[in-house]
Design an enzyme around this catalytic site. Structure first.
Site, PDB file in Angstrom:
ATOM      1  N   LYS A  14       7.695 -10.437 -10.171  1.00 20.77           N
ATOM      2  CA  LYS A  14       7.469  -9.028 -10.531  1.00 20.77           C
ATOM      3  C   LYS A  14       8.656  -8.458 -11.321  1.00 20.77           C
ATOM      4  O   LYS A  14       9.751  -9.036 -11.331  1.00 20.77           O
ATOM      5  CB  LYS A  14       7.201  -8.228  -9.256  1.00 20.77           C
ATOM      6  CG  LYS A  14       5.913  -8.639  -8.528  1.00 20.77           C
ATOM      7  CD  LYS A  14       5.645  -7.718  -7.327  1.00 20.77           C
ATOM      8  CE  LYS A  14       4.357  -8.105  -6.618  1.00 20.77           C
ATOM      9  NZ  LYS A  14       4.044  -7.173  -5.497  1.00 20.77           N
ATOM     10  N   PHE A  69      -0.699   3.986  -2.618  1.00 18.56           N
ATOM     11  CA  PHE A  69       0.368   3.395  -3.446  1.00 18.56           C
ATOM     12  C   PHE A  69      -0.147   2.850  -4.783  1.00 18.56           C
ATOM     13  O   PHE A  69       0.631   2.292  -5.553  1.00 18.56           O
ATOM     14  CB  PHE A  69       1.106   2.303  -2.659  1.00 18.56           C
ATOM     15  CG  PHE A  69       0.249   1.162  -2.161  1.00 18.56           C
ATOM     16  CD1 PHE A  69      -0.117   0.113  -2.997  1.00 18.56           C
ATOM     17  CD2 PHE A  69      -0.194   1.143  -0.838  1.00 18.56           C
ATOM     18  CE1 PHE A  69      -0.902  -0.937  -2.540  1.00 18.56           C
ATOM     19  CE2 PHE A  69      -0.986   0.091  -0.368  1.00 18.56           C
ATOM     20  CZ  PHE A  69      -1.342  -0.941  -1.222  1.00 18.56           C
ATOM     21  N   HIS A 109       4.348 -11.758  -6.216  1.00 13.90           N
ATOM     22  CA  HIS A 109       2.942 -11.680  -5.809  1.00 13.90           C
ATOM     23  C   HIS A 109       2.422 -13.091  -5.576  1.00 13.90           C
ATOM     24  O   HIS A 109       2.801 -14.020  -6.293  1.00 13.90           O
ATOM     25  CB  HIS A 109       2.095 -11.024  -6.906  1.00 13.90           C
ATOM     26  CG  HIS A 109       0.620 -11.259  -6.724  1.00 13.90           C
ATOM     27  ND1 HIS A 109      -0.144 -10.487  -5.891  1.00 13.90           N
ATOM     28  CD2 HIS A 109      -0.202 -12.222  -7.224  1.00 13.90           C
ATOM     29  CE1 HIS A 109      -1.388 -10.970  -5.895  1.00 13.90           C
ATOM     30  NE2 HIS A 109      -1.454 -12.007  -6.698  1.00 13.90           N
TER      31      HIS A 109
HETATM   32  P1  ATP Z   1       0.827  -9.050  -3.394  1.00  8.99           P
HETATM   33  O1  ATP Z   1      -0.660  -8.729  -3.452  1.00  8.99           O
HETATM   34  O2  ATP Z   1       1.622  -8.368  -4.488  1.00  8.99           O
HETATM   35  O3  ATP Z   1       1.074 -10.517  -3.293  1.00  8.99           O
HETATM   36  P2  ATP Z   1       0.825  -8.533  -0.582  1.00  8.99           P
HETATM   37  O4  ATP Z   1      -0.450  -9.311  -0.581  1.00  8.99           O
HETATM   38  O5  ATP Z   1       1.922  -8.981   0.321  1.00  8.99           O
HETATM   39  O6  ATP Z   1       1.425  -8.459  -2.045  1.00  8.99           O
HETATM   40  P3  ATP Z   1      -0.756  -6.142  -0.630  1.00  8.99           P
HETATM   41  O7  ATP Z   1      -1.164  -5.431   0.618  1.00  8.99           O
HETATM   42  O8  ATP Z   1      -1.773  -6.953  -1.361  1.00  8.99           O
HETATM   43  O9  ATP Z   1       0.533  -7.021  -0.286  1.00  8.99           O
HETATM   44  O10 ATP Z   1      -0.157  -5.041  -1.607  1.00  8.99           O
HETATM   45  C1  ATP Z   1       0.007  -5.304  -2.987  1.00  8.99           C
HETATM   46  C2  ATP Z   1       1.338  -4.772  -3.431  1.00  8.99           C
HETATM   47  O11 ATP Z   1       1.315  -3.351  -3.356  1.00  8.99           O
HETATM   48  C3  ATP Z   1       2.532  -5.162  -2.558  1.00  8.99           C
HETATM   49  O12 ATP Z   1       3.067  -6.421  -2.861  1.00  8.99           O
HETATM   50  C4  ATP Z   1       3.519  -4.071  -2.875  1.00  8.99           C
HETATM   51  O13 ATP Z   1       4.146  -4.283  -4.153  1.00  8.99           O
HETATM   52  C5  ATP Z   1       2.601  -2.863  -2.979  1.00  8.99           C
HETATM   53  N1  ATP Z   1       2.453  -2.181  -1.689  1.00  8.99           N
HETATM   54  C6  ATP Z   1       1.753  -2.610  -0.609  1.00  8.99           C
HETATM   55  N2  ATP Z   1       1.829  -1.736   0.409  1.00  8.99           N
HETATM   56  C7  ATP Z   1       2.589  -0.715  -0.054  1.00  8.99           C
HETATM   57  C8  ATP Z   1       3.041   0.505   0.502  1.00  8.99           C
HETATM   58  N3  ATP Z   1       2.717   0.874   1.747  1.00  8.99           N
HETATM   59  N4  ATP Z   1       3.815   1.315  -0.267  1.00  8.99           N
HETATM   60  C9  ATP Z   1       4.148   0.971  -1.536  1.00  8.99           C
HETATM   61  N5  ATP Z   1       3.741  -0.179  -2.128  1.00  8.99           N
HETATM   62  C10 ATP Z   1       2.985  -1.002  -1.398  1.00  8.99           C
HETATM   63 MG    MG Z   2      -2.030  -8.926  -1.952  1.00  8.26          MG
END
Ligand code: ATP
Ligand code: MG
Length: 141
Positions: A12, A60, A118
């Site tokens: 990222k 978010f 990611h």
């Molecule tokens: P990714 O999809 O990026 O691999 P992840 O699967 O661990 O990450 P997700 O729940 O899919 O997490 O969320 C996607 C992305 O959104 C996160 O990686 C983070 O950058 C952002 N994100 C998730 N939760 C929050 C939050 N509560 N506040 C701010 N940003 C968030």
């Molecule tokens: Mg994710």
């Protein structure tokens, strides 16, 4: 039975800005992932919204898509047995405060949003995400 799997990962904008590209790619190779395809690019706000469409409507979403379009990213297609789950393990928890020692997010993430990397979370999302960034001929072996 062990089967080879493909997954899509993104270094990222925060990790690119912190000069984390080399270290993170080294972690992929040291942990048994084969790099099938890789490119560095910038995506627009609209492209970030398409890529993260599953999160549309979440609190978010606007800030996440601003962040993901804020600078260069590196996208890679990775191959390994159990690649999807193993990459998620190597990445560490979404919130770096909960990420285990030795994970990429523990080392490189700044916050729950600026979290360095990611990784696809399931076979269907991996298919969508790989095809979002790579054409069939680029992934052909
Ligand atoms: P990714 O999809 O990026 O691999 P992840 O699967 O661990 O990450 P997700 O729940 O899919 O997490 O969320 C996607 C992305 O959104 C996160 O990686 C983070 O950058 C952002 N994100 C998730 N939760 C929050 C939050 N509560 N506040 C701010 N940003 C968030
Ligand atoms: Mg994710």
């Amino acid at each position: 039975m062990k089967t080879l799997q493909w997954t899509l990962t993104i270094i990222k904008p925060d990790a690119v800005r912190k000069h984390g590209i080399g270290d993170i790619i080294e972690q992929f190779e040291k942990n048994g992932f084969r790099i099938l395809c890789m490119k560095m690019l910038e995506i627009s706000k609209h492209q970030a919204e398409q890529f993260y469409a599953v999160h549309a409507g979440k609190a978010f979403f606007n800030s996440l898509t601003d962040f993901m379009s804020s600078g260069p990213i590196v996208v890679l297609a990775l191959e390994k047995e159990n690649a999807i789950a193993d990459l998620r393990k190597l990445m560490g928890a979404t919130n770096p405060a909960n990420a285990e020692e030795g994970t990429i997010r523990k080392k490189w993430a700044t916050s729950i949003e600026l979290n360095a990397i990611h990784g696809s979370d399931a076979e269907d999302s991996a298919r969508f995400e790989l095809s979002y960034f790579f054409a069939g001929y680029e992934l052909a072996q």
